[in-house]
Write a protein that holds these residues in place. Sequence first.
Motif, short mmCIF file in Angstrom:
data_model
loop_
_atom_site.label_atom_id
_atom_site.label_comp_id
_atom_site.label_asym_id
_atom_site.label_seq_id
_atom_site.Cartn_x
_atom_site.Cartn_y
_atom_site.Cartn_z
N LYS A 6 8.89 -34.30 29.68
CA LYS A 6 9.48 -35.52 30.52
C LYS A 6 10.77 -35.89 30.11
O LYS A 6 11.61 -36.11 30.95
CB LYS A 6 8.38 -36.70 30.59
CG LYS A 6 8.90 -37.75 31.32
CD LYS A 6 8.00 -38.92 31.20
CE LYS A 6 8.61 -40.25 31.66
NZ LYS A 6 7.49 -41.44 31.48
N ASP A 7 10.99 -35.88 28.94
CA ASP A 7 12.31 -36.41 28.17
C ASP A 7 13.47 -35.17 28.67
O ASP A 7 14.39 -35.41 28.98
CB ASP A 7 12.30 -36.42 26.79
CG ASP A 7 11.33 -37.74 26.32
OD1 ASP A 7 11.61 -38.59 27.15
OD2 ASP A 7 10.69 -37.52 25.41
N LEU A 8 12.88 -33.89 28.31
CA LEU A 8 13.78 -32.71 28.44
C LEU A 8 14.18 -32.50 29.89
O LEU A 8 15.39 -32.11 30.30
CB LEU A 8 13.39 -31.27 28.27
CG LEU A 8 12.94 -31.24 26.49
CD1 LEU A 8 12.37 -29.87 26.26
CD2 LEU A 8 14.33 -31.24 26.07
N LEU A 9 13.17 -32.94 30.78
CA LEU A 9 13.62 -32.86 32.40
C LEU A 9 14.19 -34.07 32.95
O LEU A 9 14.37 -34.17 34.23
CB LEU A 9 12.30 -32.31 33.16
CG LEU A 9 11.81 -30.96 32.77
CD1 LEU A 9 10.52 -30.59 33.38
CD2 LEU A 9 12.65 -30.00 32.78
N SER B 176 3.36 -36.83 28.24
CA SER B 176 4.64 -37.57 27.84
C SER B 176 4.34 -38.71 27.05
O SER B 176 5.38 -39.61 26.96
CB SER B 176 5.12 -37.87 29.24
OG SER B 176 4.14 -38.69 29.82
N HIS B 177 3.20 -39.19 26.58
CA HIS B 177 3.17 -40.18 25.81
C HIS B 177 2.40 -39.76 24.40
O HIS B 177 1.22 -39.82 24.04
CB HIS B 177 1.98 -41.30 26.48
CG HIS B 177 2.66 -41.58 27.50
ND1 HIS B 177 2.26 -41.11 29.03
CD2 HIS B 177 3.36 -42.93 27.90
CE1 HIS B 177 2.81 -41.73 29.99
NE2 HIS B 177 3.43 -43.04 29.29
N ILE B 178 3.40 -39.44 23.36
CA ILE B 178 3.02 -39.08 22.17
C ILE B 178 3.70 -40.03 21.14
O ILE B 178 4.83 -40.36 21.20
CB ILE B 178 3.41 -37.47 21.76
CG1 ILE B 178 2.82 -36.75 23.22
CG2 ILE B 178 3.19 -37.22 20.18
CD1 ILE B 178 3.64 -35.31 22.94
N THR B 179 3.16 -40.50 19.94
CA THR B 179 3.66 -41.28 19.06
C THR B 179 3.43 -40.56 17.73
O THR B 179 2.19 -40.23 17.31
CB THR B 179 3.01 -42.66 19.03
OG1 THR B 179 3.30 -43.37 20.31
CG2 THR B 179 3.74 -43.35 17.91
N THR C 190 10.33 -35.51 21.18
CA THR C 190 10.86 -35.25 22.63
C THR C 190 9.70 -34.66 23.30
O THR C 190 8.89 -33.51 22.71
CB THR C 190 12.07 -34.60 22.31
OG1 THR C 190 12.94 -35.05 21.62
CG2 THR C 190 12.60 -33.93 23.71
N THR C 191 9.54 -34.95 24.53
CA THR C 191 8.53 -34.30 25.23
C THR C 191 9.11 -33.70 26.59
O THR C 191 10.34 -33.62 26.84
CB THR C 191 7.35 -35.15 26.21
OG1 THR C 191 8.34 -36.24 26.85
CG2 THR C 191 6.80 -36.09 24.86
#
Length: 137
Positions: free
Chosen positions: A130-133, A107-110, A127-128
Motif C-alpha cells: 500500500k505504501d509502495l503504490l 497494509s496494517h503491520i506493526t 513498508t507495505t
Amino acid sequence: MKVLFGLFVIIGLALGATYYFGGFATMDPETQQKELLANVNLGMDWKDVVDYQAPRKVSEFAMKNQGGMKVLGKNVATEFKKDDLNDRVTNNKIGYGFVFTYKYSGSHITDVEFDTKGKVVNISHPTTMKDLLNISR
C-alpha cells in the motif's frame, strides 16, 4: 440438479454462519492496530506485551554481512513460544534483541522491537505494498 442446488445453499449458509459467528464480520485491521499502539509503550516488558496480545511470530536480530559491512537485521521469523522466549531472555541468549510482528492485514503491520533484556525499544510500521503504490484508504 435439485441436489446440487441444495448443496450450494447449505455451503452458503455454512460460510455465512462462519463469517458472522466466527468474528470475521467485526474484524477491523485498522482498529486492531490502533488499539495495539495505544496499549504498547516504550520500556514495557515483553511479558506485558504478550499479556495484552501474543504475537504469532517472533524474529531475533542478528549481524549479517552485506557488501563487506556488518549490518543488524532480522532473522527468519519463527513461531512464538512463550516458554522458549522466556528461557532465552532470562539466560541472556538473545544476542541483539528481538521483534514481535503483528500483521492484521496486508497494509496494517506493526513491528514491536525489544532489546536483549526484553524491553520495548521501538515500535514501527514496515513498508507495505500500500505504501509502495501510494494507495490511500
